[in-house]
Write a protein that holds these residues in place. Structure first.
Motif, PDB file in Angstrom:
ATOM      1  N   MET A   1       0.129  -1.112  -0.345  1.00  0.00           N
ATOM      2  CA  MET A   1       0.113  -0.067  -0.382  1.00  0.00           C
ATOM      3  C   MET A   1       0.601   1.430  -0.324  1.00  0.00           C
ATOM      4  SD  MET A   1      -3.550   1.527   2.669  1.00  0.00           S
ATOM      5  CE  MET A   1      -1.747   2.257   3.527  1.00  0.00           C
ATOM      6  N   ALA A   2       0.810   2.332  -0.992  1.00  0.00           N
ATOM      7  CA  ALA A   2       1.449   3.517  -0.996  1.00  0.00           C
ATOM      8  C   ALA A   2       0.596   4.910  -0.887  1.00  0.00           C
ATOM      9  CB  ALA A   2       2.413   3.212  -2.113  1.00  0.00           C
ATOM     10  N   VAL A   3       1.180   5.557   0.022  1.00  0.00           N
ATOM     11  CA  VAL A   3       0.048   6.968   0.274  1.00  0.00           C
ATOM     12  C   VAL A   3       0.871   7.800  -0.256  1.00  0.00           C
ATOM     13  CG1 VAL A   3      -0.996   7.925   2.148  1.00  0.00           C
ATOM     14  CG2 VAL A   3      -0.967   5.821   2.151  1.00  0.00           C
ATOM     15  N   GLY A   4       0.368   8.630  -0.917  1.00  0.00           N
ATOM     16  CA  GLY A   4       1.471  10.208  -1.858  1.00  0.00           C
ATOM     17  C   GLY A   4       0.507  11.236  -2.729  1.00  0.00           C
TER      18      GLY A   4
ATOM     19  N   GLY B   1       0.096  -2.292  -4.727  1.00  0.00           N
ATOM     20  CA  GLY B   1      -0.977  -3.054  -4.827  1.00  0.00           C
ATOM     21  C   GLY B   1      -2.319  -2.314  -4.899  1.00  0.00           C
ATOM     22  N   LEU B   2      -1.842  -1.217  -3.925  1.00  0.00           N
ATOM     23  CA  LEU B   2      -3.802  -0.223  -3.252  1.00  0.00           C
ATOM     24  C   LEU B   2      -2.192   0.773  -3.398  1.00  0.00           C
ATOM     25  CD1 LEU B   2      -6.177  -0.116  -2.344  1.00  0.00           C
ATOM     26  CD2 LEU B   2      -4.766  -0.616  -0.120  1.00  0.00           C
ATOM     27  N   ALA B   3      -3.205   1.654  -4.353  1.00  0.00           N
ATOM     28  CA  ALA B   3      -2.416   3.579  -4.237  1.00  0.00           C
ATOM     29  C   ALA B   3      -3.545   4.212  -3.721  1.00  0.00           C
ATOM     30  CB  ALA B   3      -2.132   4.367  -5.235  1.00  0.00           C
TER      31      ALA B   3
ATOM     32  N   ALA C   1      -5.637   6.971  -7.600  1.00  0.00           N
ATOM     33  CA  ALA C   1      -5.676   6.286  -6.265  1.00  0.00           C
ATOM     34  C   ALA C   1      -6.468   5.369  -7.135  1.00  0.00           C
ATOM     35  CB  ALA C   1      -5.728   7.214  -5.431  1.00  0.00           C
ATOM     36  N   ASP C   2      -6.437   4.176  -5.633  1.00  0.00           N
ATOM     37  CA  ASP C   2      -7.825   3.072  -5.956  1.00  0.00           C
ATOM     38  C   ASP C   2      -8.901   3.603  -4.270  1.00  0.00           C
ATOM     39  OD1 ASP C   2      -6.381   1.003  -7.937  1.00  0.00           O
ATOM     40  OD2 ASP C   2      -4.958   1.476  -5.732  1.00  0.00           O
TER      41      ASP C   2
END
Length: 277
Positions: free
Chosen positions: A221-224, A237-239, A253-254
């Motif tokens: 999971m990436a957060v930006g 896999g999870l934006a 983003a997802d």
């Protein structure tokens, strides 16, 4: 999807808009995820010396992707696990061609930030908060010449950072940097330009770290929030994007969480990393 690794941008994402404050709900959520065996990785345009101490003190938080992916480091041992520097000839060309603009310029080398004497004088005239000014000054070294430093045989220029470009110069500076091949030019906050090698980005750095740790992209999971987060969000896999992110980041983003000032990171972790006792 089981999240085994969380990659967190700092400015505009994990930290408040003052670029200094780590909200307590974010700290608690990060510590909780790390205590459950999830790798929480800082993925930032900053050098490792500018990662807030509050984050470095969280047990289990060990790795960082820094300088927009140009370096991956072990925060516990200080070891550099991966490096993707700007080619020396291009670093020297950038420094030479931006010199007439009189910009505050930082050279990121081997996890440290360097400025010359002219840069220190420029910083004193820039209208930023005293807290941010103090943070910048406490985490950089002064040299006589950035070009002389970059020309050394063992120089490893991770990034050339132009954090305070005056509004009337932004378009011209970006056009100049864009005309030089072999570079990636991105931004993490308004009014800046960050220059890396063309193949250096947070997604590349994160990919190398995941390979080392045996973690698949679909387990990330990436957060930006900004342009220098694009490749990292595409890799994961999870934006996740905070509400304050650029429109193109939110579209990619997802999931869109609350803004950085409203503890969006904590909300995303609580949603996608279930609490287990």
């Amino acid at each position: 999807m089981q999240v085994r690794l969380i990659a967190l941008d700092l400015d505009g994402t994990t930290l408040c808009s003052d670029h200094l404050t780590l909200p307590e709900p974010n700290r608690i959520a990060i510590a909780r995820a790390a205590s459950q065996g999830v790798q929480v990785v800082i993925a930032t345009g900053r050098i490792r010396g500018r990662i807030p101490q509050q984050l470095r003190e969280i047990p289990g938080l060990r790795y960082a992707v820094t300088s927009n992916g140009a370096a991956v480091c072990d925060l516990v041992t200080g070891e550099t696990l991966y490096s993707n520097p700007v080619p020396q000839d291009l670093a020297l060309r950038v420094l030479r061609e931006i010199a007439p603009f009189g910009l505050y310029t930082e050279l990121y080398c081997c996890g440290c930030s360097y400025v010359d004497r002219q840069g220190d004088a420029i910083l004193s005239r820039i209208p930023v908060s005293e807290g941010r000014r103090a943070m910048i000054r406490s985490s950089r070294e002064q040299v006589e010449s950035l070009s002389a430093l970059a020309a050394q045989p063992d120089a490893c220029v991770e990034k050339i950072n132009l954090p305070f470009i005056p509004p009337h110069q932004i378009e011209e500076v970006w056009a100049l940097l864009g005309s030089i091949g072999g570079l990636a030019v991105t931004s993490s906050v308004a009014g800046n330009a960050e220059v890396n090698a063309a193949s250096a980005n947070k997604g590349d750095g994160l990919s190398h770290l995941c390979g080392r740790l045996g973690i698949r992209p679909e387990e990330v999971m990436a957060v930006g929030d900004n342009g220098n987060d694009l490749e990292m969000l595409r890799f994961a896999g999870l934006a996740v994007a905070p509400k304050n992110a650029l429109p193109e980041i939110r579209e990619l983003a997802d999931h869109v969480t609350a803004s950085n000032d409203d503890c969006g990171v904590a909300q995303a972790i609580d949603r996608f990393v279930p609490y287990t006792k």
